[in-house]
Design a protein around this motif. Sequence first.
Motif, PDB file in Angstrom:
ATOM      1  N   SER A  90      -8.426  10.548   3.305  1.00 49.74           N
ATOM      2  CA  SER A  90      -7.505   9.596   3.930  1.00 49.74           C
ATOM      3  C   SER A  90      -7.610   8.274   3.179  1.00 49.74           C
ATOM      4  O   SER A  90      -8.707   7.712   3.073  1.00 49.74           O
ATOM      5  N   VAL A  91      -6.492   7.807   2.640  1.00 49.66           N
ATOM      6  CA  VAL A  91      -6.469   6.565   1.867  1.00 49.66           C
ATOM      7  C   VAL A  91      -5.245   5.757   2.287  1.00 49.66           C
ATOM      8  O   VAL A  91      -4.165   6.307   2.479  1.00 49.66           O
ATOM      9  N   THR A  92      -5.432   4.441   2.431  1.00 51.52           N
ATOM     10  CA  THR A  92      -4.318   3.534   2.712  1.00 51.52           C
ATOM     11  C   THR A  92      -4.275   2.459   1.639  1.00 51.52           C
ATOM     12  O   THR A  92      -5.282   1.788   1.384  1.00 51.52           O
ATOM     13  N   PHE A  93      -3.119   2.310   0.973  1.00 50.84           N
ATOM     14  CA  PHE A  93      -2.906   1.290  -0.048  1.00 50.84           C
ATOM     15  C   PHE A  93      -2.060   0.165   0.532  1.00 50.84           C
ATOM     16  O   PHE A  93      -1.192   0.400   1.381  1.00 50.84           O
ATOM     17  N   ASN A  94      -2.278  -1.059   0.033  1.00 55.05           N
ATOM     18  CA  ASN A  94      -1.390  -2.156   0.418  1.00 55.05           C
ATOM     19  C   ASN A  94      -0.191  -2.198  -0.525  1.00 55.05           C
ATOM     20  O   ASN A  94      -0.042  -1.343  -1.403  1.00 55.05           O
ATOM     21  N   SER A  95       0.672  -3.181  -0.369  1.00 56.81           N
ATOM     22  CA  SER A  95       1.901  -3.246  -1.167  1.00 56.81           C
ATOM     23  C   SER A  95       1.639  -3.467  -2.651  1.00 56.81           C
ATOM     24  O   SER A  95       2.499  -3.160  -3.489  1.00 56.81           O
ATOM     25  N   SER A  96       0.448  -3.973  -3.003  1.00 57.32           N
ATOM     26  CA  SER A  96       0.100  -4.193  -4.407  1.00 57.32           C
ATOM     27  C   SER A  96      -0.630  -3.018  -5.029  1.00 57.32           C
ATOM     28  O   SER A  96      -0.976  -3.053  -6.208  1.00 57.32           O
TER      29      SER A  96
END
Length: 449
Positions: free
Chosen positions: A195-201
């Motif tokens: 499970s990975v969450t990236f921000n807009s950058s």
Amino acid sequence: MISQLFVLSQRGDNIVFRDYRRDVHKASAETFFRKVKFWNDDGEEDAPPVFNVDGVNYFHVKVAGLLFVATNRVNVSPSLVLELLQRIARLIKDYLGVLNEDSLRKNFVLVYELLDEVIDFGYAQTTSTELLKSYIFNEPIMIDSAVMPPLGAASIFVKGNKRMPSTVITKSVVANEPGGRKREEIFVDVIEKISVTFNSSGYILTSEIDGTIQMKSYLTGNPEIRLALNEDLSIGRSVLPPLTDYASSTAVILDDCNFHESVHLDSFDTDRTLSLVPPEGEFPVMNYRMTQPFKPPFRINALLEETGPLKAEVIIKVCADFNPSINANTVLVQMPVPKFTNRVNFELDRESVGNTTDFKEANKRLEWSIKKVVGGAEHTLRAKLTFSQELLGNIMKEAGPVSMTFDIPMYHASRLQVKYLQIAKKSKAHNPYRWVRYVTQANSYVARL
């Protein structure tokens, strides 16, 4: 305690049905399927694993495209019933070799025999594959693997450049090889769901690995097995000094783990070796969780910008950040778009072979399917959105996030490894087949806009 147990196909056909207590109406299977199919009219959400209709509790799990369902009218632990359904599905797979609609229909007598031994008047008795062998007398009708539908990542068994025999995924624990001999084999899968969450950058906000070491044994005589893991394996986050750079470290640090009841941990603290006497069939040797930073296999960058009063453009870039000798399969990228979107035009790279795109107008979602992604490759999708009316709020709040699912055989993000698999057999003539494979799957892989 359960009242009924039944198995439905994807079309709602009732393949197996057992009524143990006769306190729930016979049409419960039809009621359940109608409720699940039309749970949400816009199709955005699936039915929860447990729900109540007219005083009847419905518990269900989906395994290999089949719905395993239990009903009752009393207060019972939902997790207990869901775990029972999962174990029944695994037990049937152990005895049939492969779990699908065709195998159930051809072996319904054997399946009913299993269910009668597993559950008595609604109460679970045992789900042990090994213990049930002395009570089961029907022989399974094996399904021809040549006519089986593709099984996705579950059918990929690789060791070096060799492919495992097809019997690996279609083998029953009670069926013998031609000639009456039983082929001695043992298989170990290290399956990790990340499970990975990236921000807009494109920077990582959260990351986690839920892993399991799954074993499937076809060894006679119940010999002792020794399974060696990384020598630098550590359990507990407190063992990592604050200034340690985990990304450059070779150590494997798990937050926590648990083991199957057959595993002995006498030497685990000293040399990270597990010893066990495996029961026949499939079972989890070890479950573990890791929240230390790790290198994700994919990087996702997504950009959404307005190009006119009723238009916007989406750019999604997927970068495979793993070895070129490894391929990711069944990659699917999805993104919700503003609810006033009525038309989408897609543009793909020229070298994008086997890619497909679709706009699901019913639930306003873009879908981008990539058949295979080679390590080190980049894929880009451009989508031009047309709206039926002007958006009053911020377009960024109306769309996203971008989510991704995939399977990567022979890749493990945590670096946890099975160093060796040793079978305590003295006979030189006895040389069982031993196989180990690694699979990484997406549990929740999300990029925010």
